[in-house]
Design an enzyme around this catalytic site. Structure first.
Site, PDB file in Angstrom:
ATOM      1  N   LYS A   1     -29.932  21.785 -13.123  1.00 30.03           N
ATOM      2  CA  LYS A   1     -28.596  21.465 -13.117  1.00 30.03           C
ATOM      3  C   LYS A   1     -27.867  21.868 -12.269  1.00 30.03           C
ATOM      4  O   LYS A   1     -28.504  22.649 -11.103  1.00 30.03           O
ATOM      5  CB  LYS A   1     -27.939  22.757 -13.796  1.00 30.03           C
ATOM      6  CG  LYS A   1     -26.499  22.865 -14.634  1.00 30.03           C
ATOM      7  CD  LYS A   1     -26.037  23.712 -15.572  1.00 30.03           C
ATOM      8  CE  LYS A   1     -25.381  24.880 -14.987  1.00 30.03           C
ATOM      9  NZ  LYS A   1     -25.052  25.811 -16.076  1.00 30.03           N
TER      10      LYS A   1
ATOM     11  N   SER B   1     -18.837  27.417 -22.925  1.00 31.47           N
ATOM     12  CA  SER B   1     -17.110  27.645 -22.545  1.00 31.47           C
ATOM     13  C   SER B   1     -16.599  26.393 -22.364  1.00 31.47           C
ATOM     14  O   SER B   1     -15.615  25.915 -23.117  1.00 31.47           O
ATOM     15  CB  SER B   1     -16.920  27.954 -21.172  1.00 31.47           C
ATOM     16  OG  SER B   1     -15.576  28.174 -20.617  1.00 31.47           O
TER      17      SER B   1
ATOM     18  N   ASP C   1     -28.726  28.757 -24.256  1.00 34.30           N
ATOM     19  CA  ASP C   1     -27.650  29.116 -23.896  1.00 34.30           C
ATOM     20  C   ASP C   1     -26.711  30.543 -23.945  1.00 34.30           C
ATOM     21  O   ASP C   1     -27.043  30.762 -25.041  1.00 34.30           O
ATOM     22  CB  ASP C   1     -26.838  27.764 -22.792  1.00 34.30           C
ATOM     23  CG  ASP C   1     -26.423  28.167 -22.100  1.00 34.30           C
ATOM     24  OD1 ASP C   1     -27.287  29.340 -21.500  1.00 34.30           O
ATOM     25  OD2 ASP C   1     -26.429  26.930 -21.087  1.00 34.30           O
TER      26      ASP C   1
HETATM   27  O1  LIG Z   1     -20.771  24.431 -18.864  1.00 31.79           O
HETATM   28  P1  LIG Z   1     -19.944  25.223 -19.394  1.00 31.79           P
HETATM   29  O2  LIG Z   1     -20.317  25.337 -21.202  1.00 31.79           O
HETATM   30  O3  LIG Z   1     -18.388  25.605 -18.945  1.00 31.79           O
HETATM   31  O4  LIG Z   1     -20.357  26.952 -18.923  1.00 31.79           O
HETATM   32  C1  LIG Z   1     -21.652  28.225 -20.080  1.00 31.79           C
HETATM   33  C2  LIG Z   1     -22.738  27.315 -19.039  1.00 31.79           C
HETATM   34  O5  LIG Z   1     -22.436  27.867 -17.626  1.00 31.79           O
HETATM   35  C3  LIG Z   1     -23.106  28.789 -16.518  1.00 31.79           C
HETATM   36  O6  LIG Z   1     -23.074  29.563 -15.748  1.00 31.79           O
HETATM   37  C4  LIG Z   1     -23.782  29.495 -18.250  1.00 31.79           C
HETATM   38  O7  LIG Z   1     -25.742  30.233 -18.324  1.00 31.79           O
HETATM   39  C5  LIG Z   1     -24.003  28.054 -19.040  1.00 31.79           C
HETATM   40  O8  LIG Z   1     -25.548  27.227 -18.724  1.00 31.79           O
END
Ligand SMILES: O=P(O)(O)OC[C@H]1O[C@@H](O)[C@H](O)[C@@H]1O
Length: 306
Positions: free
Chosen positions: A193, A224, A220
């Site tokens: 990622k 968010s 996950d």
């Molecule tokens: O992409 P969004 O939904 O905003 O954030 C969530 C992701 O951002 C990371 O820190 C978390 O572990 C998860 O993979």
């Protein structure tokens, strides 16, 4: 004064009440009043010598103040031990000053709670670089529980295609993805990622061949903005996954985002009860109750059996 009680903020009161019933404890809701100028007033119930403060810390800014005020009232009323049970623990992702001048929010929040309560219990805290939760809360007891046993139970009950590949969105997800996959006897892989912004990520799979013609189960800790989940789903579709489902611990996304997930080809999104949300399908009651047993029987740190 009674020995132990659970008090909760209004959000998540249903989960706290269920947990109290499971443990045979009494429960009270902490009342919040907002003044015209935006300040809040907190009214707690009768303190017990051990008072468990249940507060999942999504939308955290007002809740942090509410907990500070509740702790003040409870200590003054005679609570000698305060346990913060925060299934979702806020501000753990800002664990470094990524740019000059930025606050390390994780440190600030950790010190605040370390000065306020005696023990913190949370679930799948985002400690990807800090690793040790005790380092976040200097001088107090702190535990980071895994939601994977609860997620594995729920998946076993609903049934999983044995050809499913469990998918993590990034290298940091490997510990929980491998744990869940081994509990279910499934294959797993993690994506690469690159985060471009708050809502924008790029996802690629080094082991794309593993995914062709098989169902994928995305796992996950947090959703968010939904950017990670959506980008993962697109990459999985490109790699030939036949169906895409997602299970997550902390549902921080607005419920109306579900349509966007469906449009990206995600068949279902199920979350734990950490943060109250329409996607909640996996109760954390048992793992939270187990963590609290020591508070009830007075043996807080039972010997671990090998
Ligand atoms: O992409 P969004 O939904 O905003 O954030 C969530 C992701 O951002 C990371 O820190 C978390 O572990 C998860 O993979």
């Amino acid at each position: 004064m009674s020995k132990i009680v659970i008090q909760s903020l209004p959000t998540g009161a249903g989960d706290a009440k269920r947990l109290a019933a499971l443990l045979g404890l009494s429960w009270q809701e902490i009342a919040l009043h907002r003044f015209p100028d935006g300040e809040i007033r907190v009214t707690v119930g009768p303190a017990a010598s051990t008072t468990i403060l249940y507060a999942s810390l999504d939308q955290p800014n007002d809740k942090l103040i509410a907990i500070l005020f509740a702790a003040e009232a409870l200590r003054r009323a005679g609570a000698s031990r305060l346990v913060l049970l925060a299934p979702y623990l806020c501000y753990m992702r800002q664990d470094a000053a990524f740019h000059e001048g930025e606050a390390i929010s994780q440190k600030a929040v950790g010190r605040l709670f370390a000065a306020t309560v005696d023990r913190v219990i949370t679930v799948d805290a985002h400690l990807h670089r800090t690793h040790d939760i005790k380092a976040v809360f200097p001088g107090i007891e702190a535990e980071d529980l895994s939601a994977m046993p609860a997620i594995a139970d729920a998946l076993r009950k609903s049934g999983v295609d044995p050809a499913t590949v469990v998918i993590g969105p990034d290298a940091e997800s490997r510990p929980w993805v491998s744990d869940l996959a081994s509990r279910l006897g499934l294959a797993y892989t993690v994506a690469q990622k690159i985060r471009r912004g708050d809502r924008s990520v790029e996802i690629s799979f080094a082991e794309a061949a593993l995914l062709a013609g098989r169902p994928a189960l995305l796992v996950d800790d947090i959703v968010s903005s939904g950017g990670t989940l959506t980008a993962c789903a697109r990459a999985l579709k490109d790699a030939g996954a036949t169906a895409i489902d997602a299970v997550i611990t902390h549902a921080l996304f607005p419920p109306d985002m579900a349509a966007g997930f469906a449009a990206a080809g995600i068949r279902s999104v199920r979350s734990t009860s950490s943060v109250p949300h329409p996607s909640n399908a996996i109760p954390l009651d048992d793992i939270l109750a187990t963590a609290l047993h020591g508070e009830i029987d007075g043996k807080r740190f039972p010997e671990k059996t090998p």
